[in-house]
Each structure stands twice: as C-alpha cells, then as structure tokens.
Design a protein around this motif. Sequence first.
Motif, PDB file in Angstrom:
ATOM      1  N   THR A   1      14.794  19.018 -12.105  1.00  0.00           N
ATOM      2  CA  THR A   1      14.773  17.607 -12.467  1.00  0.00           C
ATOM      3  C   THR A   1      13.952  16.873 -11.423  1.00  0.00           C
ATOM      4  N   ASN A   2      13.093  15.982 -11.862  1.00  0.00           N
ATOM      5  CA  ASN A   2      12.346  15.132 -10.922  1.00  0.00           C
ATOM      6  C   ASN A   2      12.992  13.765 -10.864  1.00  0.00           C
ATOM      7  N   LYS A   3      13.131  13.248  -9.677  1.00  0.00           N
ATOM      8  CA  LYS A   3      13.727  11.911  -9.553  1.00  0.00           C
ATOM      9  C   LYS A   3      13.042  11.212  -8.381  1.00  0.00           C
ATOM     10  N   VAL A   4      12.583   9.992  -8.630  1.00  0.00           N
ATOM     11  CA  VAL A   4      11.909   9.250  -7.573  1.00  0.00           C
ATOM     12  C   VAL A   4      12.911   8.315  -6.910  1.00  0.00           C
ATOM     13  N   VAL A   5      13.017   8.418  -5.593  1.00  0.00           N
ATOM     14  CA  VAL A   5      13.853   7.481  -4.839  1.00  0.00           C
ATOM     15  C   VAL A   5      12.964   6.777  -3.825  1.00  0.00           C
ATOM     16  N   THR A   6      13.317   5.556  -3.477  1.00  0.00           N
ATOM     17  CA  THR A   6      12.519   4.826  -2.499  1.00  0.00           C
ATOM     18  C   THR A   6      13.213   4.870  -1.151  1.00  0.00           C
ATOM     19  N   VAL A   7      12.488   5.364  -0.176  1.00  0.00           N
ATOM     20  CA  VAL A   7      13.036   5.476   1.174  1.00  0.00           C
ATOM     21  C   VAL A   7      12.095   4.766   2.122  1.00  0.00           C
ATOM     22  N   ASP A   8      12.604   3.782   2.842  1.00  0.00           N
ATOM     23  CA  ASP A   8      11.795   3.036   3.809  1.00  0.00           C
ATOM     24  C   ASP A   8      10.448   2.635   3.201  1.00  0.00           C
ATOM     25  N   ASN A   9      10.491   2.080   1.999  1.00  0.00           N
ATOM     26  CA  ASN A   9       9.301   1.614   1.285  1.00  0.00           C
ATOM     27  C   ASN A   9       8.338   2.707   0.834  1.00  0.00           C
TER      28      ASN A   9
ATOM     29  N   LYS B   1      15.565  10.748   3.185  1.00  0.00           N
ATOM     30  CA  LYS B   1      15.274  10.057   4.446  1.00  0.00           C
ATOM     31  C   LYS B   1      14.882  11.048   5.533  1.00  0.00           C
ATOM     32  N   GLU B   2      15.645  12.115   5.656  1.00  0.00           N
ATOM     33  CA  GLU B   2      15.372  13.118   6.683  1.00  0.00           C
ATOM     34  C   GLU B   2      13.976  13.718   6.491  1.00  0.00           C
ATOM     35  N   LEU B   3      13.671  14.081   5.247  1.00  0.00           N
ATOM     36  CA  LEU B   3      12.388  14.729   4.984  1.00  0.00           C
ATOM     37  C   LEU B   3      11.234  13.752   5.102  1.00  0.00           C
ATOM     38  N   LYS B   4      11.481  12.505   4.695  1.00  0.00           N
ATOM     39  CA  LYS B   4      10.436  11.483   4.832  1.00  0.00           C
ATOM     40  C   LYS B   4      10.117  11.275   6.308  1.00  0.00           C
TER      41      LYS B   4
ATOM     42  N   ASN C   1       7.858   5.871  -1.868  1.00  0.00           N
ATOM     43  CA  ASN C   1       8.442   6.559  -3.017  1.00  0.00           C
ATOM     44  C   ASN C   1       8.479   8.053  -2.748  1.00  0.00           C
ATOM     45  N   VAL C   2       9.648   8.590  -2.824  1.00  0.00           N
ATOM     46  CA  VAL C   2       9.820  10.017  -2.579  1.00  0.00           C
ATOM     47  C   VAL C   2      10.220  10.671  -3.897  1.00  0.00           C
TER      48      VAL C   2
ATOM     49  N   PHE D   1       0.807  -1.217   0.000  1.00  0.00           N
ATOM     50  CA  PHE D   1       0.000   0.000   0.000  1.00  0.00           C
ATOM     51  C   PHE D   1       0.842   1.269   0.000  1.00  0.00           C
ATOM     52  N   MET D   2       1.801   1.377   0.958  1.00  0.00           N
ATOM     53  CA  MET D   2       2.561   2.610   1.086  1.00  0.00           C
ATOM     54  C   MET D   2       3.478   2.866  -0.098  1.00  0.00           C
ATOM     55  N   ASN D   3       4.140   1.778  -0.565  1.00  0.00           N
ATOM     56  CA  ASN D   3       5.146   2.063  -1.583  1.00  0.00           C
ATOM     57  C   ASN D   3       4.591   2.133  -2.998  1.00  0.00           C
ATOM     58  N   VAL D   4       3.366   1.703  -3.211  1.00  0.00           N
ATOM     59  CA  VAL D   4       2.835   1.780  -4.561  1.00  0.00           C
ATOM     60  C   VAL D   4       1.942   3.002  -4.741  1.00  0.00           C
TER      61      VAL D   4
END
Length: 223
Positions: A68-76, A189-192, A78-79, A21-24
Amino acid sequence: DGNGYRFVSRMLSVPATSSNFMNVTDILTLQTILVGDSGVGKTSLLVQFDQGKFIPGSFSATVGIGFTNKVVTVDNINVKLQIWDTAGQERFRSVTHAYYRDAQALLLLYDITSKSSFDNTRAWLTEIHEYAQNDVVIMLLGNKSDMISSRMVRRDEGERLAREYGVPFMETSAKTGVNVDLVFKAVAKELKHRAAQLPNEPKFHIHEFIQTQKKESSCCSFL
Ligand SMILES: Nc1nc2c(ncn2[C@@H]2O[C@H](COP(=O)(O)OP(=O)(O)OP(=O)(O)O)[C@@H](O)[C@H]2O)c(=O)[nH]1
C-alpha cells in the motif's frame, strides 16, 4: 541513489516559491515492511492506517505479499510510505525474505493475546538480521491492545524485550486505531531525518518522540 532513497520531482504548473518548494515538489519514497506471526494483525494495522477502518472477524491470511502506498507529510516534506504487508505463514517465508533487503523500516508485530507470537519475535529478529539492511529502522509493536481481558503478554514484558533489542516499542490496536498513525509518523520522521537533515534542524530521537506521544491503555498488573 546509493542509500536506497528515491526522490521524485514532479513538474509544477504553479511556480515554486521558497515556502512551498520542499513540500510540493519533493516526495521522499520510503519502504516499510510489516512482519510477524500469522494473525497478529499486520493487514489490519495497515488497513486502519490507510483507510481508518477495521473489519471485524474477517481473518483471511495474506498470501505472499502485498503493498500500500500512503503519503504522509513530515516537517513539510511529503513522504511516500510504500508499506509491504507480508504473510506470516511459514510457507511464504522465502517469498518475503526477498523484500527485507529493500526496506528502510521494519515493523515487527506480535499479538498481546498470544504468548507464542511474542516468543517468536526472537526468531523474527534473527531473520531480520540475516536478510535486512544493517541500518534498518526496527520497531516492536504489541498489537490488539484493545483485548484487555485476553491479554497474555504484559506491557512491561514488551518494553523489556524492546530494550534488549535496542528498538522502540509501542502497543497498538488495529481495531480502535490507538497509536496506529503514530507508528508510521515516527518511522517517516526518523527516515526523513536520516535522508534529509537540514543544517539547523535538531536531531530527531525516535525513542523520545514515541515516549511522549504514545497512548497507553490500562495494563493488567495482576498478570
Ligand atoms: N480485537 C482486535 N482484533 C484484531 C486486531 N488486529 C487484528 N485483529 C484480528 O485478528 C485477525 C488477524 O488479523 P490480520 O490483520 O489478518 O493478521 P495478519 O498478521 O495480517 O495475518 P497473516 O496475513 O496470516 O500474516 C483478524 O480476525 C483481525 O480482525 C486488533 O488490534 N484488535
């Protein structure tokens, strides 16, 4: 919402389960801005992070601002990092100031081969305090760490200044890619953690995270 964080939910063609749920479905959008003197390597750092490449010898100064937009995955989760690349040249300053206010993170770069770019970080910080949000995450980055023989700013000078500012510090190389992914991972990570701290989740400490993860190039103790 009022914190300046935007959650975007997408319609799913597959049913969301508790594990996906969270990561998708949820994307946390965060704005990061790169600042520092002209030529310190802001555009190059962003290109290295986004495309994993370095185009040598081609210095074309940024005009105004780009992103630039870039998606990174942090603790499951998507940021989506929306990274604004500003022009270091003085004549664009009034354009870029307008973008400080919306940034949750701000990367202040200097060039380890340029003492003036290091000295100017004080002036940059004054501007940051004037135009950015009070709780903006700031990181000081000494870029071009691959240029060992032209080094003009010792690593411990960067560390000392960062301690004085109370911000995390890293040396990076947009050329070799050293610590580049880590910069953005630490910010995300910090912002998440600030935006979505789960009840039993341990608190995230950006200084410690960087301290344990960063790679340090050999430094010139004779300087
Ligand atoms: N060796 C080395 N060269 C770098 C590095 N980062 C940037 N450069 C070079 O430094 C020059 C300036 O880099 P840019 O990324 O355009 O600098 P900038 O900070 O975006 O400059 P403005 O757009 O004017 O603010 C270019 O010739 C790059 O190839 C690095 O980590 N190592």
